[in-house]
Motif scaffolding. Sequence first.
Motif, PDB file in Angstrom:
ATOM      1  N   ASN A  56     -16.919  -5.586 -42.623  1.00  0.00           N
ATOM      2  CA  ASN A  56     -15.934  -5.750 -41.565  1.00  0.00           C
ATOM      3  C   ASN A  56     -14.886  -4.650 -41.720  1.00  0.00           C
ATOM      4  O   ASN A  56     -14.285  -4.522 -42.787  1.00  0.00           O
ATOM      5  N   ARG A  59      -8.252  -3.202 -41.086  1.00  0.00           N
ATOM      6  CA  ARG A  59      -7.282  -2.904 -40.023  1.00  0.00           C
ATOM      7  C   ARG A  59      -6.163  -2.028 -40.551  1.00  0.00           C
ATOM      8  O   ARG A  59      -5.253  -1.675 -39.835  1.00  0.00           O
ATOM      9  N   VAL A 111     -16.977  -6.581 -29.166  1.00  0.00           N
ATOM     10  CA  VAL A 111     -15.718  -6.679 -29.929  1.00  0.00           C
ATOM     11  C   VAL A 111     -15.859  -5.943 -31.265  1.00  0.00           C
ATOM     12  O   VAL A 111     -14.922  -5.299 -31.721  1.00  0.00           O
ATOM     13  N   LEU A 114     -15.252  -2.457 -30.675  1.00  0.00           N
ATOM     14  CA  LEU A 114     -13.809  -2.249 -30.533  1.00  0.00           C
ATOM     15  C   LEU A 114     -13.155  -2.108 -31.909  1.00  0.00           C
ATOM     16  O   LEU A 114     -12.264  -1.285 -32.127  1.00  0.00           O
ATOM     17  N   GLN A 115     -13.661  -2.912 -32.854  1.00  0.00           N
ATOM     18  CA  GLN A 115     -13.114  -2.880 -34.207  1.00  0.00           C
ATOM     19  C   GLN A 115     -13.423  -1.551 -34.907  1.00  0.00           C
ATOM     20  O   GLN A 115     -12.653  -1.098 -35.747  1.00  0.00           O
ATOM     21  N   GLU A 117     -13.471   1.246 -33.458  1.00  0.00           N
ATOM     22  CA  GLU A 117     -12.863   2.334 -32.684  1.00  0.00           C
ATOM     23  C   GLU A 117     -12.095   3.330 -33.555  1.00  0.00           C
ATOM     24  O   GLU A 117     -12.267   4.541 -33.432  1.00  0.00           O
TER      25      GLU A 117
ATOM     26  N   THR B  10     -14.494  -9.158 -22.583  1.00  0.00           N
ATOM     27  CA  THR B  10     -15.807  -9.769 -22.798  1.00  0.00           C
ATOM     28  C   THR B  10     -15.634 -11.280 -22.666  1.00  0.00           C
ATOM     29  O   THR B  10     -14.500 -11.785 -22.578  1.00  0.00           O
ATOM     30  N   MET B  13     -13.417 -12.629 -25.378  1.00  0.00           N
ATOM     31  CA  MET B  13     -12.002 -12.290 -25.144  1.00  0.00           C
ATOM     32  C   MET B  13     -11.409 -13.183 -24.059  1.00  0.00           C
ATOM     33  O   MET B  13     -10.271 -13.651 -24.161  1.00  0.00           O
ATOM     34  N   ALA B  47     -14.795 -12.767 -37.641  1.00  0.00           N
ATOM     35  CA  ALA B  47     -14.411 -11.351 -37.468  1.00  0.00           C
ATOM     36  C   ALA B  47     -14.163 -11.047 -35.998  1.00  0.00           C
ATOM     37  O   ALA B  47     -13.239 -10.299 -35.647  1.00  0.00           O
ATOM     38  N   THR B  48     -14.988 -11.637 -35.144  1.00  0.00           N
ATOM     39  CA  THR B  48     -14.788 -11.448 -33.704  1.00  0.00           C
ATOM     40  C   THR B  48     -13.429 -11.997 -33.302  1.00  0.00           C
ATOM     41  O   THR B  48     -12.665 -11.358 -32.577  1.00  0.00           O
ATOM     42  N   TYR B  50     -10.620 -12.608 -35.176  1.00  0.00           N
ATOM     43  CA  TYR B  50      -9.387 -11.907 -35.574  1.00  0.00           C
ATOM     44  C   TYR B  50      -9.333 -10.470 -35.073  1.00  0.00           C
ATOM     45  O   TYR B  50      -8.275  -9.894 -34.972  1.00  0.00           O
ATOM     46  N   THR B  51     -10.486  -9.924 -34.710  1.00  0.00           N
ATOM     47  CA  THR B  51     -10.449  -8.600 -34.055  1.00  0.00           C
ATOM     48  C   THR B  51      -9.822  -8.744 -32.673  1.00  0.00           C
ATOM     49  O   THR B  51      -9.009  -7.919 -32.252  1.00  0.00           O
ATOM     50  N   ILE B  52     -10.217  -9.817 -31.983  1.00  0.00           N
ATOM     51  CA  ILE B  52      -9.649 -10.060 -30.649  1.00  0.00           C
ATOM     52  C   ILE B  52      -8.139 -10.303 -30.760  1.00  0.00           C
ATOM     53  O   ILE B  52      -7.344  -9.734 -29.999  1.00  0.00           O
ATOM     54  N   LYS B  55      -6.382  -7.103 -31.449  1.00  0.00           N
ATOM     55  CA  LYS B  55      -6.402  -6.217 -30.275  1.00  0.00           C
ATOM     56  C   LYS B  55      -5.411  -6.718 -29.222  1.00  0.00           C
ATOM     57  O   LYS B  55      -4.687  -5.919 -28.603  1.00  0.00           O
TER      58      LYS B  55
END
Lengths: 388, 129
Positions: A56, A59, A111, A114-115, A117, B10, B13, B47-48, B50-52, B55
């Motif tokens: 993962n 950030r 997503v 996006l991470q 990126e 998405t 999201m 992971a999806t 906390y990425t969202i 973002k």
Amino acid sequence: MARLRWRPFPCPDYDLEGTESWLQAMAAKGWLLRESFAGLAGFTQGAPDAVRYRLNATRGSVLDGDWAAPDGEEKALSAAAGWHYVCARGKFFIYACDDAAAPELHTDPAVQALQLERLRRDAWASVGSGLFFAAIYPLLWLPGKIWRIFAALPQYLSGLVLVSAIGLTVALCRAFYLWGLSRRLRGGQAPVRGARQRRRGRRLQGLQAMETMVLLLFVAALFARRGVPTAQPLPEYTDPLPFATLADLAGGGTVEWEPEDRYIHNTVTVSHTLTAPAVYELEQHAAVRQEGQPVLSGGLYVDYYETRWEWLAKGVARDLRADWLQGEHAERLLLPGIDETWLTPGPYRQLLLRRGCRVMSVTFFTAGEQGPTMDDALPVFVERFLAG
Amino acid sequence: MPKKALESLTESMFYVLMAFSVAECCGAEAAQFAAARTGGALRLGPATLYTILAKFLEVGYLTETSVDGRKRTYAITAAGRDAYAAELRRLRRIVADAEAAAALPYAAKPLPEGGGAHGAAALAPVPLP
């Protein structure tokens, strides 16, 4: 805790699919990842298990390395979903899950793209800076020097050039891999894990290992000062030189140096590089006496290159004309046996000669009225150059 | 200063934003909301999720309202509500188009250029609810 067994990661840190595939294959053999340090994975031996490993992207900033760890919220959300944080490697956190019913760490490929990126942007930035220093910087700042540097580059610096070239290739591989992966993720495809990804990862890692090896060799050569040319005092230099010096211009005699000039302004640097078997740099400030009478007092600077290839000699001659003869209206002379002859006007007249793979640039001046002029000295320079 | 808004949302999201459009909550509660609304069809991986969240914070759709240990609570912002409403309009348009198309008789032949009798000329724009 059981004793750790360390093994090198067979994939670069950015190769998400290769690393995940390898870790899962290791877990299937009973090797469970516990730690990661400096490209090494620390395992403990256990029962073979179907453990899913997922990388993962962090950030944190680009400066974050293996010592970074996910924040509390990230750990808590992952733990609630059956995933536990194992360790960090490069710009990724590694999670593991042995519960087959637990959801994937990433359930939305778009997503995940996006991470990635920022990593993708960083990768292209590395390519950009690599290209800048490899191509744009030399073009902007080194006109009149590129071929000379290429010819006279000490061997240890050739290693640095090789490191840079491999580094640029590694950066390109990283950028294209992340670009391709992101494109697949945006198209809704999940990362692929398997033997093919492991093999590809090994190739990428091999390239990075080569870069590290050459870099280490370069550092070792630097410390050993191998291939580093050093200036030698001319009065103590006894080997023959392939060009004329002040004594030759005076037609023989005793060369005398001012005591303070003996080891400073009277030096010769000889080097042998991969692209040029002989490179000489001479600086001479002296007086020549014949039967006790001064016949010449002046200075001489010579840059002499014997390159492996004629195209390189032509490039060096072009550089010397662009740099040494800058701003001067050099006159081209046609002399038998010499491919190129250029001569500049002015009090400090400069001469450039090239024959085949050999190039020589000369700056010669005399103090006062004593000694020959450049016009007088030209036949001597040419004769010695042809003989050399 | 918030970064450029996301070009599109998405499904994951959209459901996360939907959860925050209802109430202030934490990430886990938003995931539970999405799973409940979809009858378990949409399970958000951690992971999806906390990425969202990261973002959305970055682009200014969410704002952090409180931190209690590892639990962080977020609230939707005006920009977040606008993005949610815009996506909702887009989805309604898609559904309305699909329903209007479904009401037409099936023609075995492929559609000629421009949509033919079933194309843009034949279909009156469907008023959005």
